[in-house]
Design a protein around this motif. Structure first.
Motif, PDB file in Angstrom:
ATOM      1  N   ILE B  46       0.840  -1.196   0.000  1.00  0.00           N
ATOM      2  CA  ILE B  46       0.000   0.000   0.000  1.00  0.00           C
ATOM      3  C   ILE B  46       0.878   1.250   0.000  1.00  0.00           C
ATOM      4  N   LEU B  47       1.942   1.214   0.805  1.00  0.00           N
ATOM      5  CA  LEU B  47       2.780   2.409   0.937  1.00  0.00           C
ATOM      6  C   LEU B  47       3.786   2.522  -0.194  1.00  0.00           C
ATOM      7  N   GLY B  48       3.744   1.610  -1.135  1.00  0.00           N
ATOM      8  CA  GLY B  48       4.641   1.712  -2.272  1.00  0.00           C
ATOM      9  C   GLY B  48       6.005   1.121  -2.010  1.00  0.00           C
ATOM     10  N   GLY B  49       6.129   0.217  -1.039  1.00  0.00           N
ATOM     11  CA  GLY B  49       7.407  -0.456  -0.826  1.00  0.00           C
ATOM     12  C   GLY B  49       7.742  -0.675   0.627  1.00  0.00           C
ATOM     13  N   GLY B  50       7.274   0.167   1.486  1.00  0.00           N
ATOM     14  CA  GLY B  50       7.574   0.025   2.910  1.00  0.00           C
ATOM     15  C   GLY B  50       7.761   1.388   3.552  1.00  0.00           C
ATOM     16  N   PHE B  51       8.456   1.387   4.678  1.00  0.00           N
ATOM     17  CA  PHE B  51       8.773   2.651   5.347  1.00  0.00           C
ATOM     18  C   PHE B  51      10.147   3.099   4.870  1.00  0.00           C
ATOM     19  N   PRO B  52      10.286   4.303   4.327  1.00  0.00           N
ATOM     20  CA  PRO B  52      11.618   4.754   3.903  1.00  0.00           C
ATOM     21  C   PRO B  52      12.538   4.977   5.096  1.00  0.00           C
ATOM     22  N   LEU B  53      13.789   4.629   4.948  1.00  0.00           N
ATOM     23  CA  LEU B  53      14.767   4.881   6.000  1.00  0.00           C
ATOM     24  C   LEU B  53      14.847   6.390   6.240  1.00  0.00           C
ATOM     25  N   GLY B  54      14.922   6.757   7.494  1.00  0.00           N
ATOM     26  CA  GLY B  54      14.980   8.168   7.828  1.00  0.00           C
ATOM     27  C   GLY B  54      13.627   8.813   7.980  1.00  0.00           C
ATOM     28  N   SER B  55      12.584   8.000   8.086  1.00  0.00           N
ATOM     29  CA  SER B  55      11.261   8.608   8.200  1.00  0.00           C
ATOM     30  C   SER B  55      10.638   8.315   9.553  1.00  0.00           C
ATOM     31  N   LEU B  56       9.735   9.174   9.918  1.00  0.00           N
ATOM     32  CA  LEU B  56       8.998   9.052  11.172  1.00  0.00           C
ATOM     33  C   LEU B  56       7.580   8.591  10.843  1.00  0.00           C
ATOM     34  N   VAL B  57       7.221   7.427  11.335  1.00  0.00           N
ATOM     35  CA  VAL B  57       5.886   6.882  11.086  1.00  0.00           C
ATOM     36  C   VAL B  57       5.058   7.092  12.342  1.00  0.00           C
ATOM     37  N   VAL B  58       3.923   7.721  12.196  1.00  0.00           N
ATOM     38  CA  VAL B  58       3.074   7.991  13.347  1.00  0.00           C
ATOM     39  C   VAL B  58       1.774   7.221  13.194  1.00  0.00           C
ATOM     40  N   VAL B  59       1.386   6.511  14.237  1.00  0.00           N
ATOM     41  CA  VAL B  59       0.136   5.758  14.235  1.00  0.00           C
ATOM     42  C   VAL B  59      -0.790   6.378  15.261  1.00  0.00           C
ATOM     43  N   MET B  60      -1.973   6.763  14.826  1.00  0.00           N
ATOM     44  CA  MET B  60      -2.945   7.315  15.759  1.00  0.00           C
ATOM     45  C   MET B  60      -3.771   6.165  16.324  1.00  0.00           C
ATOM     46  N   GLU B  61      -3.796   6.080  17.645  1.00  0.00           N
ATOM     47  CA  GLU B  61      -4.432   4.943  18.294  1.00  0.00           C
ATOM     48  C   GLU B  61      -5.941   5.126  18.382  1.00  0.00           C
ATOM     49  N   ASP B  62      -6.592   4.010  18.504  1.00  0.00           N
ATOM     50  CA  ASP B  62      -8.009   4.021  18.838  1.00  0.00           C
ATOM     51  C   ASP B  62      -8.091   3.931  20.363  1.00  0.00           C
ATOM     52  N   PRO B  63      -8.888   4.795  20.996  1.00  0.00           N
ATOM     53  CA  PRO B  63      -8.920   4.737  22.457  1.00  0.00           C
ATOM     54  C   PRO B  63      -9.522   3.445  22.990  1.00  0.00           C
ATOM     55  N   GLU B  64     -10.275   2.730  22.163  1.00  0.00           N
ATOM     56  CA  GLU B  64     -10.994   1.570  22.685  1.00  0.00           C
ATOM     57  C   GLU B  64     -10.345   0.240  22.334  1.00  0.00           C
ATOM     58  N   ALA B  65      -9.411   0.240  21.414  1.00  0.00           N
ATOM     59  CA  ALA B  65      -8.862  -1.054  21.005  1.00  0.00           C
ATOM     60  C   ALA B  65      -7.367  -0.930  20.786  1.00  0.00           C
ATOM     61  N   PRO B  66      -6.630  -1.979  21.047  1.00  0.00           N
ATOM     62  CA  PRO B  66      -5.170  -1.917  20.924  1.00  0.00           C
ATOM     63  C   PRO B  66      -4.665  -2.327  19.540  1.00  0.00           C
ATOM     64  N   HIS B  67      -5.340  -1.907  18.480  1.00  0.00           N
ATOM     65  CA  HIS B  67      -4.918  -2.347  17.153  1.00  0.00           C
ATOM     66  C   HIS B  67      -3.553  -1.806  16.745  1.00  0.00           C
ATOM     67  N   HIS B  68      -3.164  -0.672  17.341  1.00  0.00           N
ATOM     68  CA  HIS B  68      -1.838  -0.146  17.000  1.00  0.00           C
ATOM     69  C   HIS B  68      -0.742  -1.130  17.412  1.00  0.00           C
ATOM     70  N   MET B  69      -1.054  -1.958  18.430  1.00  0.00           N
ATOM     71  CA  MET B  69      -0.072  -2.951  18.870  1.00  0.00           C
ATOM     72  C   MET B  69       0.220  -3.962  17.766  1.00  0.00           C
ATOM     73  N   LEU B  70      -0.787  -4.251  16.963  1.00  0.00           N
ATOM     74  CA  LEU B  70      -0.568  -5.198  15.861  1.00  0.00           C
ATOM     75  C   LEU B  70       0.508  -4.663  14.927  1.00  0.00           C
ATOM     76  N   LEU B  71       0.398  -3.364  14.603  1.00  0.00           N
ATOM     77  CA  LEU B  71       1.390  -2.764  13.709  1.00  0.00           C
ATOM     78  C   LEU B  71       2.772  -2.775  14.364  1.00  0.00           C
ATOM     79  N   LEU B  72       2.803  -2.387  15.630  1.00  0.00           N
ATOM     80  CA  LEU B  72       4.087  -2.329  16.334  1.00  0.00           C
ATOM     81  C   LEU B  72       4.713  -3.715  16.415  1.00  0.00           C
ATOM     82  N   ARG B  73       3.906  -4.717  16.755  1.00  0.00           N
ATOM     83  CA  ARG B  73       4.433  -6.072  16.917  1.00  0.00           C
ATOM     84  C   ARG B  73       5.076  -6.567  15.636  1.00  0.00           C
ATOM     85  N   ASN B  74       4.354  -6.431  14.539  1.00  0.00           N
ATOM     86  CA  ASN B  74       4.902  -6.925  13.281  1.00  0.00           C
ATOM     87  C   ASN B  74       6.153  -6.157  12.880  1.00  0.00           C
TER      88      ASN B  74
END
Lengths: 259, 363
Positions: B46-74
């Motif tokens: 989706i992002l066209g290849g991945g996260f570019p080196l030197g970039s800051l990726v910000v994930v906005m959390e859902d207050p009710e569910a820990p789905h951001h953990m899925l992204l962090l874990r992987n």
């Protein structure tokens, strides 16, 4: 070739004088639609104008948001070599990206950084204007400058006021990028209101109301306060058009007018 | 999806795959950037290849569910599997405990192609109009498999990561709750990033920093907005000059709107996750496969390093699903057909022209 943005900014004139001299241009954008390309466009136009008047244009870029390599790559694709310009002393880069993270003790650092930054700019402008150069100061971006100043918008405003005095003193122009949507929930966004008041041209980049599209990346609103209308009476004029950003140029067109 | 295609102009350089740098898990992208994998192959695409080196990726959390953990874990697991150093900071008392929940890669070679085939068949049966996506995926995954290290592994969320990946000296953990301000975290990041300082041309390795629930209320710096912002500004400038990626999640609902906007502006890649309510009848009627979804992921901004062209995705919101209860996959949202007839008309108009690439699935 002139495009809609050049016309709206008044860059389409054939005079050998840079049309934005003595003016403050404010570019506002939002998270969905970045406005950096407008700044890039102005830099490119300023550094590579019609051949006759080209040699004495000097640009000062105060960069809080990106390193030089980024600007260099972007501008190179637009047809403007910043490194070569820097070697010719026509391009000065103030790297504010690598400022130190403030410690607990030095709370005052924020405003003192801006004071010393202005001193540097002032000295540079004075040295350049002694050689009869035509100068543009570009600030990218003001929201990060506020962070550097530790949230003291007063010192940011002071800084910009001082920069504005340079426009009348040395006849240079100032181009600044800011993020408009940061202030949308603030009750009295003094910084933004003051900036909009100070600026002679306001460019606002917004996403389309209908969402993003591959062909149209957003719309621009250019509010040129010093423009004369057809009868020659001074007044202000609003230009609205759509744009599509490409690597080597930007397409501007009226809504629906894309061929 | 369509990202790689929109990005390539007709004058783009055709980088051969052999020119890729010899560092495992790093892939070259457009404009002189290098990509790290997010650990989710769909997200990379989706992002066209991945996260570019030197970039800051910000994930906005859902207050009710820990789905951001899925992204962090992987993201973290992918780094550990590739033997990339990792710095993990979280507001928990014992951040090292979180490492026990990291998913394990699917290692056996025979498992994967089988999986691919069944996936293809399923595609043929249920939704043959998605053939164009398979066509794109196929050569990519084949070429990657030859290497010893893959760019992106598949992770089994039910199996914990083997000890061997965690035992090395390459994992640093730190709790953000202990210190009264961010100076400690800043110093930690600075020393961590120093080993990846970017020098021209050659790259020796890549690092990953994961900061979970930044500015959570239990941290003492919670209300010092400007302090937090200047930390991120400084982190962003450090990361720009190093071969590493920072992923940072924060709860936007707990922060003031203007503060949250400032954070979003500083992000290079901005994602948000949302839980979906269990019994939302309207949504269930609107979307196909609603039962399998565990959440939604939105892409608000894709990193624009060394370029001014924004990347406009075909879709900004994707559903997060678990395939076979194991693998995390992202899919476009598909509108459920209102009745039988509308489905066929959509199919005939849309995809016959696209399916010109040839293959066993052509009609």
């Amino acid at each position: 070739m002139d495009n809609l943005l050049d016309r709206a900014l008044g860059l389409d004139g054939r005079g050998d004088r840079w049309p934005l001299l003595g003016k403050v241009v404010l570019v506002e954008d939002c998270v969905e639609t970045g406005g950096a390309f407008v700044v890039h466009h102005i830099i490119k136009r300023f550094l590579s104008p019609q051949p006759a008047a080209a040699s004495n244009h000097s640009l000062i870029l105060v960069a809080f948001s990106q390193p030089l390599s980024h600007y260099d790559r972007v501008l190179r694709k637009l047809g403007c070599n910043l490194v070569a310009q820097r070697d010719n002393d026509r391009f000065l880069f103030f790297d504010m990206l690598n400022l130190r993270f403030p410690d607990r003790d030095d709370v005052k650092t924020g405003s003192s950084v801006l004071v010393s930054l202005f001193e540097k700019i002032y000295n540079a402008v004075r040295a350049l204007s002694a050689e009869k150069n035509c100068i543009t100061i570009v600030i990218d971006d003001i929201a990060l400058m506020e962070v550097v100043a530790n949230g003291s918008s007063d010192s940011v405003l002071d800084f910009l006021h001082y920069c504005r005095t340079l426009t009348s003193e040395f006849d240079c122009s100032v181009v600044a990028l800011n993020h408009g949507d940061i202030y949308s929930t603030t009750e009295k966004p003094m910084l933004m209101l003051n900036l909009e008041y100070l600026s002679s041209i306001l460019v606002r980049a917004e996403p389309l109301a209908t969402g993003s599209a591959v062909d149209v990346h957003g719309q621009l609103m250019v509010f040129n306060k010093g423009e004369h209308d057809r009868q020659g009476t001074p007044g202000s004029k609003v230009h609205n058009f759509h744009f599509r950003v490409k690597e080597n140029s930007v397409d501007f067109f009226y809504p629906g007018g894309r061929g | 999806m369509a990202t790689p295609r929109t990005r390539a102009s007709s004058f783009s350089r055709n980088v051969p795959s052999t020119a890729a740098p010899q560092v495992p898990g790093v892939k070259s992208g457009p404009n002189g950037t290098l990509f790290l994998s997010s650990g989710i192959s769909d997200l990379d695409k989706i992002l066209g290849g991945g996260f570019p080196l030197g970039s800051l990726v910000v994930v906005m959390e859902d207050p009710e569910a820990p789905h951001h953990m899925l992204l962090l874990r992987n993201f973290m697991s992918q780094g550990l599997v590739l033997n990339q150093p990792l710095l993990y900071a979280s507001p928990a008392k014992d951040p090292r405990g979180f490492l026990g929940t990291l998913p394990s890669p699917v290692s056996s070679k025979d498992d994967k192609p089988l999986d691919r085939d069944s996936e293809q068949e399923k595609g043929l049966r249920i939704a043959w109009q998605y053939k164009k996506y398979f066509g794109e995926n196929q050569p990519n995954s084949n070429s990657q498999r030859d290497n010893k290290f893959e760019f992106c592994n598949e992770f089994d969320l039910r199996k914990p990561l083997q000890r061997q990946f965690l035992s090395g000296q390459r994992v640093e953990c730190m709790s953000t709750q202990d210190s009264s301000d961010l100076a400690a975290l800043h110093d930690r990041c600075a020393t961590f990033l120093k080993q990846f300082f970017r020098t021209d041309g050659n790259i020796s390795g890549a690092g990953r920093i994961a900061i979970q629930s930044f500015c959570a209320p239990q941290c003492t710096y919670f209300d010092k907005e400007w302090h937090v912002l200047s930390f991120i500004r400084s982190l962003r400038s450090m990361i720009r000059s190093s071969n590493a990626v920072v992923i940072l999640s924060f709860p936007p609902s707990l922060l003031s709107p203007s503060f949250s906007k400032r954070l979003q502006h500083m992000a290079d890649t901005l994602l948000s996750v949302r839980a979906i309510p269990d019994e939302d009848k309207d949504l269930a009627k609107l979307l196909t496969g609603y039962q399998d979804m565990i959440g939604l992921l939105s892409v608000h901004k894709v990193a624009r390093i060394n370029t001014q062209v924004p990347i406009i995705l075909e879709a900004a919101t994707f559903s997060i699903k678990l395939q076979k209860r194991k693998f995390l996959v992202l899919e476009c949202l598909n509108q459920a057909p209102v009745d039988g007839s509308s489905g066929t008309s959509y199919a005939t108009s849309g995809s016959c022209s696209v399916s010109s690439k040839g293959g066993s699935l052509d009609f």
